[in-house]
Design a protein around this motif. Structure first.
Motif, mmCIF file in Angstrom:
data_model
loop_
_atom_site.group_PDB
_atom_site.id
_atom_site.type_symbol
_atom_site.label_atom_id
_atom_site.label_comp_id
_atom_site.label_asym_id
_atom_site.label_seq_id
_atom_site.Cartn_x
_atom_site.Cartn_y
_atom_site.Cartn_z
ATOM 1 N N ASP A 90 -31.568 47.017 -18.496
ATOM 2 C CA ASP A 90 -31.350 45.576 -18.154
ATOM 3 C C ASP A 90 -30.568 45.846 -16.665
ATOM 4 O O ASP A 90 -29.974 46.744 -16.469
ATOM 5 C CB ASP A 90 -30.096 44.902 -19.216
ATOM 6 C CG ASP A 90 -28.990 45.988 -19.650
ATOM 7 O OD1 ASP A 90 -28.450 46.543 -18.661
ATOM 8 O OD2 ASP A 90 -28.827 46.016 -21.069
ATOM 9 N N GLY A 91 -30.295 44.551 -16.264
ATOM 10 C CA GLY A 91 -29.498 44.720 -14.821
ATOM 11 C C GLY A 91 -30.661 44.645 -13.827
ATOM 12 O O GLY A 91 -31.686 45.159 -13.950
ATOM 13 N N PRO A 92 -29.898 44.239 -12.781
ATOM 14 C CA PRO A 92 -30.803 44.500 -11.275
ATOM 15 C C PRO A 92 -31.304 45.654 -10.902
ATOM 16 O O PRO A 92 -30.548 46.732 -11.079
ATOM 17 C CB PRO A 92 -29.852 43.577 -10.508
ATOM 18 C CG PRO A 92 -28.547 44.000 -10.777
ATOM 19 C CD PRO A 92 -28.588 44.081 -12.285
ATOM 20 N N VAL A 93 -32.458 45.817 -10.500
ATOM 21 C CA VAL A 93 -33.093 47.100 -10.043
ATOM 22 C C VAL A 93 -34.100 46.957 -9.156
ATOM 23 O O VAL A 93 -34.814 45.878 -9.257
ATOM 24 C CB VAL A 93 -33.550 47.955 -11.131
ATOM 25 C CG1 VAL A 93 -34.539 47.464 -12.006
ATOM 26 C CG2 VAL A 93 -33.617 49.448 -10.712
ATOM 27 N N ILE A 109 -41.338 42.351 -14.190
ATOM 28 C CA ILE A 109 -40.963 42.911 -12.876
ATOM 29 C C ILE A 109 -41.602 41.615 -11.864
ATOM 30 O O ILE A 109 -42.524 40.894 -12.192
ATOM 31 C CB ILE A 109 -41.638 44.252 -12.366
ATOM 32 C CG1 ILE A 109 -43.123 44.406 -12.225
ATOM 33 C CG2 ILE A 109 -40.975 45.525 -13.348
ATOM 34 C CD1 ILE A 109 -43.560 45.552 -11.819
ATOM 35 N N SER A 110 -40.961 41.498 -10.770
ATOM 36 C CA SER A 110 -41.270 40.557 -10.074
ATOM 37 C C SER A 110 -41.857 41.065 -8.376
ATOM 38 O O SER A 110 -40.926 41.994 -8.069
ATOM 39 C CB SER A 110 -40.388 39.480 -9.587
ATOM 40 O OG SER A 110 -40.212 38.867 -10.830
ATOM 41 N N ARG A 125 -32.289 36.768 -4.915
ATOM 42 C CA ARG A 125 -32.144 35.680 -6.087
ATOM 43 C C ARG A 125 -32.925 36.267 -7.391
ATOM 44 O O ARG A 125 -32.268 36.299 -8.430
ATOM 45 C CB ARG A 125 -33.027 34.481 -5.873
ATOM 46 C CG ARG A 125 -32.352 33.546 -4.905
ATOM 47 C CD ARG A 125 -32.931 32.213 -4.844
ATOM 48 N NE ARG A 125 -34.363 32.112 -4.276
ATOM 49 C CZ ARG A 125 -34.700 32.136 -3.184
ATOM 50 N NH1 ARG A 125 -33.873 32.125 -2.042
ATOM 51 N NH2 ARG A 125 -35.943 31.912 -2.898
ATOM 52 N N ILE A 126 -34.202 37.274 -7.215
ATOM 53 C CA ILE A 126 -34.568 38.022 -8.349
ATOM 54 C C ILE A 126 -33.359 38.794 -8.776
ATOM 55 O O ILE A 126 -33.313 39.097 -10.196
ATOM 56 C CB ILE A 126 -35.724 38.607 -7.871
ATOM 57 C CG1 ILE A 126 -36.795 37.678 -7.530
ATOM 58 C CG2 ILE A 126 -36.023 39.683 -9.091
ATOM 59 C CD1 ILE A 126 -38.154 38.139 -6.996
ATOM 60 N N LEU A 127 -32.756 39.516 -8.166
ATOM 61 C CA LEU A 127 -31.681 40.484 -8.288
ATOM 62 C C LEU A 127 -30.677 40.098 -8.860
ATOM 63 O O LEU A 127 -29.822 40.394 -9.829
ATOM 64 C CB LEU A 127 -31.354 41.616 -7.346
ATOM 65 C CG LEU A 127 -32.663 42.518 -6.686
ATOM 66 C CD1 LEU A 127 -32.489 42.961 -5.417
ATOM 67 C CD2 LEU A 127 -33.071 43.320 -7.766
#
Length: 231
Positions: free
Chosen positions: A32-35, A58-59, A106-108
């Motif tokens: 989890d969390g931004p990567v 994923i984006s 924004r994704i992160l």
């Protein structure tokens, strides 16, 4: 729902049969969390294989034009890019790079996974080329770790100019995450990107070229994750 259906039913099984992907280092992707996942780029299907093997959604970033087409073909393309995790970016304004980096941020900030091909376009000859600096600028701004990803075999399955996929063994390895402190200046960012791409080249067993790949291409039309990172 569509993302999972696309991954597990509509296309994922075919990709597994054709590529028999071997994956290493998947534990480097946090649960989890931004990567940020930064990968070399050999073929159009690179993004599909990353989405296939990474457990989390994923984006990528893609041109807004891919989402505004009309007619059956335009609707099909819009559906494909939407369900495969693409985020539209308006590149008609005066600062397309800033719009792309804002979308990635924004994704992160939402705790998501952003995948990017720092080379900006597919390699014309299989070598690893110089990366654009957008990936590091976003990493520095958000504090998100960067996980290098090394792909091989996708260019044999999906060679440039080919219309059909052919069976070929695909290998994907994820390297330990890297973190970049806030306050890095332009020279430090540029140096860090060069180091990142050299490491990807080393891990892939392919030569590194300290020039942008687009220099060598006649047709540099972008695929998902291409051509939108700031230089």
């Amino acid at each position: 729902m569509w993302y999972r259906l696309f991954k597990h039913v509509l296309l994922g099984p075919l990709l597994r049969v054709l590529g028999r992907p071997r994956v290493e280092g998947l534990h480097h992707i946090p649960q989890d969390g931004p990567v940020i996942v930064a990968a070399n780029h050999l073929a159009f299907i690179d993004s599909l294989y990353l989405a296939l093997v990474i457990p989390r959604p994923i984006s990528f970033l893609a041109k807004n034009e891919y989402f505004t087409g009309t007619g059956p073909r335009g609707r099909l393309r819009r559906w494909f890019y939407t369900v495969s995790g693409q985020v539209p970016v308006d590149r008609t304004g005066g600062d397309a790079a800033a719009a792309a980096l804002d979308a990635a941020t924004r994704i992160l900030e939402a705790g998501g996974v952003w995948a990017i091909h720092p080379e900006g376009t597919r390699s014309p000859d299989g070598r690893v080329y110089r990366g654009r600096t957008g990936v590091l600028r976003v990493a520095v701004a958000t504090g998100a770790p960067v996980v290098p990803a090394v792909l091989s075999g996708t260019d044999r399955m999906n060679p440039r100019g080919g219309r059909l996929l052919r069976p070929a063994k695909v290998h994907i390895s994820f390297e330990p995450p890297r973190r970049y402190p806030a306050g890095c200046g332009p020279a430090q960012v540029r140096g860090a990107v060069d180091e990142l791409m050299r490491e990807i080249a080393h891990r892939s067993g392919r030569p590194y070229v300290d020039r942008y790949a687009a220099t060598f291409l006649v047709d540099a039309s972008p695929t998902p994750g291409e051509g939108i990172s700031a230089g």
